[in-house]
Design an enzyme around this catalytic site. Sequence first.
Site, PDB file in Angstrom:
ATOM      1  N   ASP A 200      -5.536   5.953   2.807  1.00 49.22           N
ATOM      2  CA  ASP A 200      -5.833   4.600   2.345  1.00 49.22           C
ATOM      3  C   ASP A 200      -7.214   4.184   2.847  1.00 49.22           C
ATOM      4  O   ASP A 200      -7.568   4.421   4.002  1.00 49.22           O
ATOM      5  CB  ASP A 200      -4.768   3.638   2.884  1.00 49.22           C
ATOM      6  CG  ASP A 200      -4.833   2.261   2.236  1.00 49.22           C
ATOM      7  OD1 ASP A 200      -5.837   1.552   2.435  1.00 49.22           O
ATOM      8  OD2 ASP A 200      -3.861   1.897   1.542  1.00 49.22           O
TER       9      ASP A 200
ATOM     10  N   HIS B 188       0.818  -1.204   0.000  1.00 49.39           N
ATOM     11  CA  HIS B 188       0.000   0.000   0.000  1.00 49.39           C
ATOM     12  C   HIS B 188       0.855   1.258   0.000  1.00 49.39           C
ATOM     13  O   HIS B 188       0.413   2.300  -0.496  1.00 49.39           O
ATOM     14  CB  HIS B 188      -0.934  -0.001   1.219  1.00 49.39           C
ATOM     15  CG  HIS B 188      -2.012  -1.029   1.131  1.00 49.39           C
ATOM     16  ND1 HIS B 188      -3.338  -0.710   0.961  1.00 49.39           N
ATOM     17  CD2 HIS B 188      -1.966  -2.383   1.169  1.00 49.39           C
ATOM     18  CE1 HIS B 188      -4.054  -1.815   0.915  1.00 49.39           C
ATOM     19  NE2 HIS B 188      -3.243  -2.844   1.040  1.00 49.39           N
TER      20      HIS B 188
ATOM     21  N   THR C  96      -6.322   1.139  -3.013  1.00 48.83           N
ATOM     22  CA  THR C  96      -5.204   0.583  -3.769  1.00 48.83           C
ATOM     23  C   THR C  96      -5.603  -0.653  -4.570  1.00 48.83           C
ATOM     24  O   THR C  96      -4.963  -0.959  -5.576  1.00 48.83           O
ATOM     25  CB  THR C  96      -4.046   0.200  -2.824  1.00 48.83           C
ATOM     26  OG1 THR C  96      -4.523  -0.715  -1.839  1.00 48.83           O
ATOM     27  CG2 THR C  96      -3.484   1.423  -2.142  1.00 48.83           C
TER      28      THR C  96
END
Length: 220
Positions: free
Chosen positions: A116, A22, A138
Amino acid sequence: MESPQKPPQAHALLLPLPVQGHISPMFQFAKRLVSKGLKATPVTTLHLSESVHTNSAAASSSVDIETISDCPGGDGQPQGEESSEAHRTRGGSRTLAELIRELDRSTHPVVAVIYDGFMPWALDVAKRCKKLGVAFFTQTCAVNNIYYHVQRGLLELPLSGGGSVEVPGLPPLEPSELPSFLYKLGSYPGSYDLVMKQFSNVGDADLVLFNNFYELEEEV
């Protein structure tokens, strides 16, 4: 005659999940933003800031790295019935807010927090600090489309019958083509909980960004 003063450079903080799969996509996106004239600052944990991979990524680009702690302080242990995840979230939330306030006193105040999707608590921090909150996923758009429909109850689990699975934007799928923790519900509860929490507050995000292969995922 004095030249007109340039407006301040827009500044985005980018908060990846602190695992390499990530971190790398977020660093690549940060470099893309810099190429467009923005200031982009990836944020990682104190522990991972000493990682060779993280430092080498920063050294080979024009981005700076800031750090936060995922430990709330004190003895570093969860309090009472607090889970390890809640403990890390509490620490990350506090230190991310402190970092934003610190940068706001600099010549490059923060405009947006790009986080994220696996860290939805960062959106709550961005909103409390009156910043734009941008979710960054992602994983491929098609896979997240499946997760979203499960989280919203639009694709019911466990799967019933032996027919194909219909998800808007995707061709009919065999049950075995779904992620294993959906196909065999209960097989990986930790992974299931993690991906479902991505969408817990995504409706409050100002923007949502996905990794995708447009020619393959145009409809989704």
